[in-house]
Scaffold this active site. Structure first.
Site, PDB file in Angstrom:
ATOM      1  N   GLU A  52       0.822  -1.205   0.000  1.00  0.00           N
ATOM      2  CA  GLU A  52       0.000   0.000   0.000  1.00  0.00           C
ATOM      3  C   GLU A  52       0.863   1.265   0.000  1.00  0.00           C
ATOM      4  O   GLU A  52       0.504   2.268  -0.618  1.00  0.00           O
ATOM      5  CB  GLU A  52      -0.917   0.017   1.229  1.00  0.00           C
ATOM      6  CG  GLU A  52      -1.909  -1.136   1.277  1.00  0.00           C
ATOM      7  CD  GLU A  52      -1.416  -2.294   2.114  1.00  0.00           C
ATOM      8  OE1 GLU A  52      -2.227  -2.875   2.838  1.00  0.00           O
ATOM      9  OE2 GLU A  52      -0.199  -2.627   2.020  1.00  0.00           O
ATOM     10  N   CYS A  75      -2.737  -3.629   7.386  1.00  0.00           N
ATOM     11  CA  CYS A  75      -2.366  -3.713   8.797  1.00  0.00           C
ATOM     12  C   CYS A  75      -2.716  -2.426   9.529  1.00  0.00           C
ATOM     13  O   CYS A  75      -2.736  -1.338   8.954  1.00  0.00           O
ATOM     14  CB  CYS A  75      -0.880  -4.019   8.943  1.00  0.00           C
ATOM     15  SG  CYS A  75       0.211  -2.700   8.363  1.00  0.00           S
ATOM     16  N   ARG A 184      11.528 -23.824  -5.706  1.00  0.00           N
ATOM     17  CA  ARG A 184      12.596 -23.565  -4.739  1.00  0.00           C
ATOM     18  C   ARG A 184      12.571 -22.112  -4.274  1.00  0.00           C
ATOM     19  O   ARG A 184      12.741 -21.823  -3.088  1.00  0.00           O
ATOM     20  CB  ARG A 184      13.963 -23.875  -5.365  1.00  0.00           C
ATOM     21  CG  ARG A 184      14.239 -25.352  -5.564  1.00  0.00           C
ATOM     22  CD  ARG A 184      15.661 -25.565  -6.064  1.00  0.00           C
ATOM     23  NE  ARG A 184      15.956 -26.993  -6.226  1.00  0.00           N
ATOM     24  CZ  ARG A 184      17.149 -27.465  -6.564  1.00  0.00           C
ATOM     25  NH1 ARG A 184      18.155 -26.626  -6.775  1.00  0.00           N
ATOM     26  NH2 ARG A 184      17.331 -28.768  -6.691  1.00  0.00           N
ATOM     27  N   ARG A 207      18.309 -21.673  -9.552  1.00  0.00           N
ATOM     28  CA  ARG A 207      18.892 -21.362 -10.853  1.00  0.00           C
ATOM     29  C   ARG A 207      17.745 -21.227 -11.863  1.00  0.00           C
ATOM     30  O   ARG A 207      16.602 -21.460 -11.529  1.00  0.00           O
ATOM     31  CB  ARG A 207      19.868 -22.474 -11.292  1.00  0.00           C
ATOM     32  CG  ARG A 207      20.963 -22.743 -10.272  1.00  0.00           C
ATOM     33  CD  ARG A 207      21.971 -23.778 -10.762  1.00  0.00           C
ATOM     34  NE  ARG A 207      21.389 -25.073 -11.052  1.00  0.00           N
ATOM     35  CZ  ARG A 207      21.112 -25.989 -10.130  1.00  0.00           C
ATOM     36  NH1 ARG A 207      21.336 -25.740  -8.841  1.00  0.00           N
ATOM     37  NH2 ARG A 207      20.576 -27.154 -10.465  1.00  0.00           N
ATOM     38  N   SER A 298       8.620 -40.788   4.346  1.00  0.00           N
ATOM     39  CA  SER A 298       8.685 -40.393   5.758  1.00  0.00           C
ATOM     40  C   SER A 298       7.739 -39.241   6.053  1.00  0.00           C
ATOM     41  O   SER A 298       7.013 -39.247   7.062  1.00  0.00           O
ATOM     42  CB  SER A 298      10.117 -39.989   6.126  1.00  0.00           C
ATOM     43  OG  SER A 298      10.991 -41.090   6.047  1.00  0.00           O
TER      44      SER A 298
END
Length: 363
Positions: A52, A75, A184, A207, A298
């Protein structure tokens, strides 16, 4: 229809902060007066000015009576920057349209209420679903208090990530690899198992696209990581998560500049919930899993995956000894299989790119 046009532009602007604002949200803002954009901005870096502020500064005096389109509720508290609501009121904005409410308890409806009290017309919910998906990391981390976890795999159509000899370069094409680096860039950290480091020695950096490198995290229960490996030489200080590593190896790793997190064990492996709790303590809000089939299993078995991003190449590898994308013990019945929600598929060159969520909605 024009309202959606301006909010779409705000969402596009918000992407400028991808990977640089974590653990803050992605936010874009557009000031429109008499059907013309007079100011636009994005939150581009953690601790920097909010979207903003940039938009209102560009608009200047033309902001008076204008409409502000912003992807997240503004905010109203002092944090690293002053309240955006003060700037909006001072600029004389006549109307504010925002996509989603800020879940931060210091804001969460208070920003909109303050603007309304000041005589500004406020509307919420325009392009809500798009804004929620764009900020899935921020919303999950704020609501749940643990990182958003995305599992990325590049596979053949028969679900193999490597041949029986371990050869995996390159299964997917260039377009898929570029998209993988966009993932990534999006996340605060990237995780692989020590077997992947020993076999492939990946750089784990960004990359092909411009962006900040994620923090490399290597799950290494017993301390087998080679001290010359690329993750230990990365500019982003690597983390080695362990449960039974000998102290002398821990000291050698720390001498490279990397951190060692000694965490509880589950079945002689690093506890996934403990790892995610430690990440939250370090304000790492998201994790991209890029390791092999066992680390994928896992996290899935720990019910810790929020989203999957699977790249499928139009090849068949075959063979009982070829490496599956997901290892572990698997399920005994099809009825017990994990069924993804909100699945989307698109073409990337010759490859298929599939994304899906473990849950119906953000938690």
């Amino acid at each position: 229809m024009s309202d959606e046009r301006w909010m779409h532009l705000a969402l596009e602007l918000a992407e400028e902060g991808l990977g640089s604002v974590n653990p803050n949200p992605l936010v874009g803002a557009v000031v429109v007066r008499d059907g013309e954009v007079v100011g636009k901005g994005a939150h581009r870096e953690f601790g920097g000015p909010h979207a903003e502020v940039f938009a209102l500064e560009e608009a200047g005096g033309r902001a008076e009576g204008a409409t502000l389109y912003v992807t997240l509720e503004s905010c109203c508290h002092h944090g690293k920057t002053p309240p955006c609501t003060d700037r909006i009121i001072a600029a004389g904005i006549g109307k504010v349209v925002y996509a989603i409410e800020d879940p931060n308890p210091q804001v969460c409806g208070k920003g909109a209420a303050l603007l309304r009290t000041s005589g500004i017309d406020v509307e919420e919910g325009l392009l809500r679903e798009q804004a929620e998906e764009q900020n899935e990391i921020f919303l999950t981390f704020t609501h749940r208090g643990t990182p958003f976890v995305e599992l990325k795999l590049a596979m053949s159509l028969d679900g193999r990530i490597a041949t029986k000899t371990g050869d995996a370069k390159w299964i997917t094409g260039q377009e898929s690899r570029v998209q993988g680096h966009r993932l990534r860039r999006k996340h605060s950290a990237i995780a692989v198992g020590v077997e992947t480091v020993i076999r492939d020695d990946p750089s784990l950096n960004v990359r092909h696209v411009v962006g900040k490198d994620p923090v490399p995290i290597v799950l290494d229960s017993t301390g087998r990581i080679p001290l010359s490996s690329k993750p230990l030489q990365a500019p982003s200080k690597a983390v080695i998560a362990t449960c039974t590593m000998p102290e002398e190896i821990e000291q050698q790793i720390q001498e490279t500049g990397a951190q060692v997190w000694r965490l509880p064990a589950v079945n002689d492996r690093v506890s996934i919930p403990a790892l995610l709790a430690q990440m939250a303590e370090e304000q790492l809000d998201s994790l991209l899993i890029e390791g092999g089939g066992e680390i994928a299993a896992s996290f899935l078995e720990a019910e810790a995956v929020d989203k999957v991003s699977f790249f499928y190449a139009p090849i068949l590898i075959g063979g009982r000894e070829a490496v599956p994308g997901i290892g572990g013990g698997g399920v005994e019945r099809v009825a017990d299989a994990l069924r993804l929600k909100r699945v989307e598929v698109q073409r990337l060159g010759e490859d298929l790119y599939l994304t899906g969520y473990v849950a119906d909605a953000l938690t």
